[in-house]
Design a protein around this motif. Structure first.
Motif, PDB file in Angstrom:
ATOM      1  N   SER A  98     -29.393 -25.676 -17.615  1.00  0.00           N
ATOM      2  CA  SER A  98     -30.794 -25.929 -16.776  1.00  0.00           C
ATOM      3  C   SER A  98     -30.339 -24.992 -15.610  1.00  0.00           C
ATOM      4  O   SER A  98     -31.208 -24.413 -15.074  1.00  0.00           O
ATOM      5  CB  SER A  98     -31.023 -27.409 -16.519  1.00  0.00           C
ATOM      6  OG  SER A  98     -31.448 -28.018 -17.432  1.00  0.00           O
ATOM      7  N   LYS A 101     -30.670 -21.366 -16.339  1.00  0.00           N
ATOM      8  CA  LYS A 101     -32.246 -20.891 -16.620  1.00  0.00           C
ATOM      9  C   LYS A 101     -32.821 -21.165 -15.190  1.00  0.00           C
ATOM     10  O   LYS A 101     -33.736 -19.774 -15.091  1.00  0.00           O
ATOM     11  CB  LYS A 101     -32.843 -22.178 -17.471  1.00  0.00           C
ATOM     12  CG  LYS A 101     -34.192 -21.813 -17.795  1.00  0.00           C
ATOM     13  CD  LYS A 101     -34.925 -22.961 -18.622  1.00  0.00           C
ATOM     14  CE  LYS A 101     -36.311 -22.455 -18.893  1.00  0.00           C
ATOM     15  NZ  LYS A 101     -37.098 -23.561 -19.711  1.00  0.00           N
ATOM     16  N   ARG A 102     -32.637 -21.850 -14.365  1.00  0.00           N
ATOM     17  CA  ARG A 102     -33.122 -21.652 -13.150  1.00  0.00           C
ATOM     18  C   ARG A 102     -32.580 -20.201 -12.317  1.00  0.00           C
ATOM     19  O   ARG A 102     -33.534 -19.634 -11.627  1.00  0.00           O
ATOM     20  CB  ARG A 102     -32.864 -22.813 -12.223  1.00  0.00           C
ATOM     21  CG  ARG A 102     -33.564 -24.121 -12.450  1.00  0.00           C
ATOM     22  CD  ARG A 102     -33.582 -24.989 -11.393  1.00  0.00           C
ATOM     23  NE  ARG A 102     -32.125 -25.387 -11.004  1.00  0.00           N
ATOM     24  CZ  ARG A 102     -31.542 -26.439 -11.471  1.00  0.00           C
ATOM     25  NH1 ARG A 102     -32.297 -27.129 -12.325  1.00  0.00           N
ATOM     26  NH2 ARG A 102     -30.218 -26.902 -11.289  1.00  0.00           N
ATOM     27  N   LEU A 104     -31.890 -17.427 -13.714  1.00  0.00           N
ATOM     28  CA  LEU A 104     -32.381 -16.478 -14.454  1.00  0.00           C
ATOM     29  C   LEU A 104     -33.802 -16.295 -14.091  1.00  0.00           C
ATOM     30  O   LEU A 104     -34.212 -15.197 -14.104  1.00  0.00           O
ATOM     31  CB  LEU A 104     -31.958 -16.606 -15.967  1.00  0.00           C
ATOM     32  CG  LEU A 104     -30.688 -16.482 -16.214  1.00  0.00           C
ATOM     33  CD1 LEU A 104     -30.591 -16.723 -17.720  1.00  0.00           C
ATOM     34  CD2 LEU A 104     -30.135 -15.031 -15.997  1.00  0.00           C
ATOM     35  N   GLU A 105     -34.458 -17.348 -13.699  1.00  0.00           N
ATOM     36  CA  GLU A 105     -36.010 -17.340 -13.360  1.00  0.00           C
ATOM     37  C   GLU A 105     -36.162 -16.677 -12.042  1.00  0.00           C
ATOM     38  O   GLU A 105     -37.370 -16.266 -11.956  1.00  0.00           O
ATOM     39  CB  GLU A 105     -36.531 -18.738 -13.791  1.00  0.00           C
ATOM     40  CG  GLU A 105     -36.772 -19.049 -15.009  1.00  0.00           C
ATOM     41  CD  GLU A 105     -37.211 -20.394 -15.249  1.00  0.00           C
ATOM     42  OE1 GLU A 105     -37.330 -21.247 -14.307  1.00  0.00           O
ATOM     43  OE2 GLU A 105     -37.336 -20.760 -16.546  1.00  0.00           O
ATOM     44  N   GLU A 106     -35.126 -16.934 -11.170  1.00  0.00           N
ATOM     45  CA  GLU A 106     -35.277 -16.519  -9.866  1.00  0.00           C
ATOM     46  C   GLU A 106     -34.988 -15.129  -9.779  1.00  0.00           C
ATOM     47  O   GLU A 106     -35.001 -14.246 -10.180  1.00  0.00           O
ATOM     48  CB  GLU A 106     -34.306 -17.102  -9.106  1.00  0.00           C
ATOM     49  CG  GLU A 106     -34.477 -18.713  -8.856  1.00  0.00           C
ATOM     50  CD  GLU A 106     -33.324 -19.336  -7.961  1.00  0.00           C
ATOM     51  OE1 GLU A 106     -32.486 -18.604  -7.532  1.00  0.00           O
ATOM     52  OE2 GLU A 106     -33.569 -20.388  -7.621  1.00  0.00           O
TER      53      GLU A 106
END
Length: 106
Positions: A98, A101-102, A104-106
């Motif tokens: 998790s 993922k956070r 990589l999304e930023e």
């Protein structure tokens, strides 16, 4: 680690693929005698019997005599210790995934 502890260690008992397969076979059946377990392996009855002894020492397998035959059955209760231990790491990896993922999304 003392020998007595090693003989009863669930982790040592399940470390071997042959013993894990025995556990699986017993999980799929109510009880099995040695002569029904042996054909599933490329080894003799004596070798399978030695693996059963390790599983019995860890209390993963129980046996009972019926006449001259010994029948084996799974006692899954000690596997709860393994499940509890693994659940910590499952949570760890889920949290790590998790976080990644956070990031990589930023």
């Amino acid at each position: 680690m003392t020998q007595t502890y090693q003989e009863r260690d669930v982790y040592i008992a399940i470390a071997d693929p042959t013993r894990r397969k025995i556990i699986r076979l017993l999980a799929d059946s109510e009880e099995l005698p040695l002569y029904e377990l042996t054909p599933h392996f490329q080894m003799g009855r004596t070798a399978v019997s030695k693996h059963l002894t390790v599983l019995k020492d860890a209390d993963l397998v129980r046996n009972r005599k019926i006449g001259r035959e010994t029948r084996y059955r799974l006692n899954a209760v000690p596997l709860q210790e393994v499940k509890d231990w693994l659940s910590f790491y499952e949570q760890f990896w889920n949290e790590s995934a998790s976080k990644l993922k956070r990031i990589l999304e930023e």
